[in-house]
Write a protein that holds these residues in place. Structure first.
Motif, PDB file in Angstrom:
ATOM      1  N   THR A  23       0.956  -1.197  -0.083  1.00 39.74           N
ATOM      2  CA  THR A  23       0.291   0.299   0.012  1.00 39.74           C
ATOM      3  C   THR A  23       1.000   1.022  -0.043  1.00 39.74           C
ATOM      4  N   GLN A  50      -1.791   2.906  -6.725  1.00 43.98           N
ATOM      5  CA  GLN A  50      -2.713   2.806  -5.590  1.00 43.98           C
ATOM      6  C   GLN A  50      -3.306   3.848  -5.272  1.00 43.98           C
ATOM      7  N   ILE A  51      -3.470   4.572  -4.957  1.00 44.74           N
ATOM      8  CA  ILE A  51      -4.170   5.772  -4.976  1.00 44.74           C
ATOM      9  C   ILE A  51      -4.948   5.399  -6.711  1.00 44.74           C
ATOM     10  N   LYS A 108      -6.490   2.851  -8.056  1.00 40.13           N
ATOM     11  CA  LYS A 108      -7.094   1.670  -7.273  1.00 40.13           C
ATOM     12  C   LYS A 108      -8.208   2.423  -6.008  1.00 40.13           C
ATOM     13  N   GLU A 109      -7.495   3.032  -4.933  1.00 39.35           N
ATOM     14  CA  GLU A 109      -8.496   2.839  -4.383  1.00 39.35           C
ATOM     15  C   GLU A 109      -9.577   3.805  -4.845  1.00 39.35           C
ATOM     16  N   LYS A 110      -9.197   5.185  -5.437  1.00 41.85           N
ATOM     17  CA  LYS A 110     -10.482   6.006  -5.579  1.00 41.85           C
ATOM     18  C   LYS A 110     -11.726   5.439  -6.153  1.00 41.85           C
ATOM     19  N   GLY A 147     -13.089   3.254  -4.238  1.00 43.08           N
ATOM     20  CA  GLY A 147     -13.854   3.807  -3.314  1.00 43.08           C
ATOM     21  C   GLY A 147     -15.779   4.550  -3.920  1.00 43.08           C
TER      22      GLY A 147
END
Length: 179
Positions: free
Chosen positions: A29, A89-90, A92-94, A97
């Motif tokens: 992460t 990773q950012i 993917k998180e965006k 979410g």
């Protein structure tokens, strides 16, 4: 000529394997990367905690200006790979979410662009797929030949179908389906 190609292939192989040997695999992460003591020691001045924005803005030149020491090739490659892993990773998180609908790219607009001016690759540029759009333009330039013309037609038809059924999305994932 054969000697030049062989030398070029050997150089590319050596550079590829050497760069793979220098770069450590990225952490799981973005937080793991920023809390990694080796990275903090390598890039932060005096062991200070580094924020994500500061780390993403770092360049070898800015580190040299702050610390006075020049980064070697291994450290510069490690910095860029770590930044790339954090950005991935950012994203993917965006994407995880973000809601499925309500993005800034419209599916109907992409479909109409593909139908009417698909050969120009404008729909690919619209969806953020720049290299694909450039490849479609280059294929269009050579489409006066029979085989590239058929390939371009098949590619456009594939794009129209995949955009219509919703399986082809913009690169950043910001899709607003309207079909």
């Amino acid at each position: 000529m054969k000697r030049i190609y062989t030398t070029l292939l050997a150089v590319l192989f050596v550079v590829g394997t050497a760069s793979a040997a220098f770069v450590a695999p990225p952490a799981a992460t973005a937080t793991d990367i920023l809390t990694n003591p080796d990275l903090v020691e390598m890039f932060a001045a005096d062991g200070k905690q580094v924020t994500m924005d500061d780390f993403l803005a770092m360049t070898p030149r800015s580190i040299r200006e702050k610390t006075g020491e020049r980064l070697g090739l291994k450290k510069a490659i490690t910095l860029k790979m770590a930044q790339r892993a954090i950005k991935k990773q950012i994203r993917k998180e965006k994407k995880a979410g973000a809601p499925a609908a309500g993005g800034d790219k419209n599916q109907l607009v992409a479909l109409l662009l593909a139908i009417f001016i698909g050969g120009l690759g404008i729909h690919s540029f619209y969806m953020g797929k720049t290299l694909k759009g450039i490849a479609q333009i280059l294929l269009l330039l050579t489409s006066w030949l029979i085989v590239p013309g058929i390939a371009l037609f098949a590619w456009i038809l594939y794009d129209i179908i995949t955009i219509a059924i919703g399986s082809q999305e913009p690169k950043d994932g910001s899709w607003n389906p309207e079909l």
